[in-house]
Every structure is written in structure tokens, then in C-alpha cells.
Design an enzyme around this catalytic site. Structure first.
Site, PDB file in Angstrom:
ATOM      1  N   THR A   1      10.810  -7.699  46.624  1.00 59.15           N
ATOM      2  CA  THR A   1      10.907  -6.271  46.303  1.00 59.15           C
ATOM      3  C   THR A   1      12.364  -5.859  46.130  1.00 59.15           C
ATOM      4  O   THR A   1      12.703  -5.095  45.220  1.00 59.15           O
ATOM      5  CB  THR A   1      10.224  -5.413  47.380  1.00 59.15           C
ATOM      6  OG1 THR A   1       8.850  -5.817  47.479  1.00 59.15           O
ATOM      7  CG2 THR A   1      10.288  -3.932  47.056  1.00 59.15           C
ATOM      8  N   CYS A   2      13.227  -6.366  46.985  1.00 58.33           N
ATOM      9  CA  CYS A   2      14.651  -6.029  46.909  1.00 58.33           C
ATOM     10  C   CYS A   2      15.244  -6.498  45.578  1.00 58.33           C
ATOM     11  O   CYS A   2      15.936  -5.747  44.891  1.00 58.33           O
ATOM     12  CB  CYS A   2      15.411  -6.679  48.062  1.00 58.33           C
ATOM     13  SG  CYS A   2      14.764  -6.258  49.694  1.00 58.33           S
ATOM     14  N   SER A   3      14.970  -7.735  45.221  1.00 55.74           N
ATOM     15  CA  SER A   3      15.574  -8.349  44.033  1.00 55.74           C
ATOM     16  C   SER A   3      14.957  -7.891  42.729  1.00 55.74           C
ATOM     17  O   SER A   3      15.645  -7.819  41.710  1.00 55.74           O
ATOM     18  CB  SER A   3      15.451  -9.871  44.108  1.00 55.74           C
ATOM     19  OG  SER A   3      16.247 -10.375  45.150  1.00 55.74           O
TER      20      SER A   3
END
Length: 162
Positions: free
Chosen positions: A50-52
Site C-alpha cells: 500500500t505504501c509503495s
């Protein structure tokens, strides 16, 4: 400790950052944010899905719009070491505005009251997912996610608040 909120002053802290000359620096949050309008956003971990794939790209893609609305700095912080953050930043060659800052021991995240215990997943203490807008160190927007959600801490939500 209660999480940082609207009206609070951003705490100071030292974070690792590789400058334009590829030299590792320890930078002060107050040095980066005093007398400026900044977005400080945090993610649980570098290279995580999700972050990337969503959170970081949103701020990179919306950076010009954020700048046009008066944001001076876009600061990303994660509980990872500076070398990991440097490698992660290199996966976004189109990035010209987001600074990838390392909180290797999680001390700054703890000062914000935004730590997240992911020990059961083998990740230890990490950062909750969040996005703060601060004007001269005063928090004006505090979008802090619950659990692993990604609903209110994206660039679009900060743009709406500006």
C-alpha cells in the site's frame, strides 16, 4: 501518549536523509518545517504494497498541486534506516519534491504518538499511516489512519483541506 492532533506543535527530532550530493545527513524536523507550510506523512514501511503502490505515489503525483496551494515541503517519514529510504526513493525517478526521511529507531514516530506495533507480523514497532499538514510547526490537519487502512491520509485528502 496521545497522538499528535490539530493545534499541537510538531515535535522536533533528527531524521536521516541523503542530500542531493548523496551524503547522509541528520536533519531537524524543525529545521525543515519552521516558518513553512509542510505536509508530513508517515507509512508503516518502505517497499510495502500500500505504501509503495498508493500512498507515496499519490504525494509524488500531486506534488505540483500541493506546491501550487502553498505547501513548501513534502516530508515522508518511515521507521526504516536511511539506506533503505534512499533505495526506496530511487524507485520513484519522477519524484522531485518528496523527501524520504528515515526514523531508524522510531523515536520521532514515538514523539508524535503514532507508533504501530506490528511485531506479530515480524516487523516490530512501525509508524501508523498518517498525513499531517502544519503551518509554521502548528498542526492544522491530522489525518491518522486506524490499523492498516488507507482512507484519509492520501494526497487527495490534504489537497481538499488546503
Amino acid at each position: 501518549m496521545a497522538p499528535v492532533g490539530v493545534g499541537d506543535t510538531l515535535p522536533d527530532g533528527q531524521l536521516g536523509w541523503f542530500d542531493a550530493d548523496d551524503k547522509l545527513q541528520q536533519v531537524s524536523v524543525h529545521g525543515l518545517a519552521a516558518s513553512k507550510k509542510v505536509v508530513l506523512f508517515g507509512v508503516p514501511g518502505a517497499f510495502t504494497p500500500t505504501c509503495s503502490n498508493q500512498h507515496v505515489p499519490g504525494f509524488i503525483n500531486q506534488a505540483e498541486q500541493l506546491k501550487a496551494k502553498g505547501v513548501d515541503e513534502i516530508l515522508l517519514v518511515s521507521v526504516n534506516d536511511a539506506f533503505v529510504m534512499k533505495a526506496w526513493a530511487k524507485t520513484y525517478p519522477e519524484n522531485n519534491h518528496v523527501k524520504f526521511l528515515a526514523d531508524g529507531l522510531g523515536t520521532y514516530i514515538k514523539a508524535l504518538g503514532l507508533e504501530l506495533d506490528l511485531s506479530e507480523k515480524g516487523l516490530g514497532i512501525r509508524s501508523r499511516r498518517f498525513a499531517l499538514l502544519a503551518d509554521n510547526l502548528k498542526v492544522t490537519v491530522a489525518n491518522i489512519e486506524e490499523g492498516g487502512q488507507f482512507t484519509i491520509s492520501g494526497a487527495e485528502e490534504i489537497l481538499k483541506a488546503l
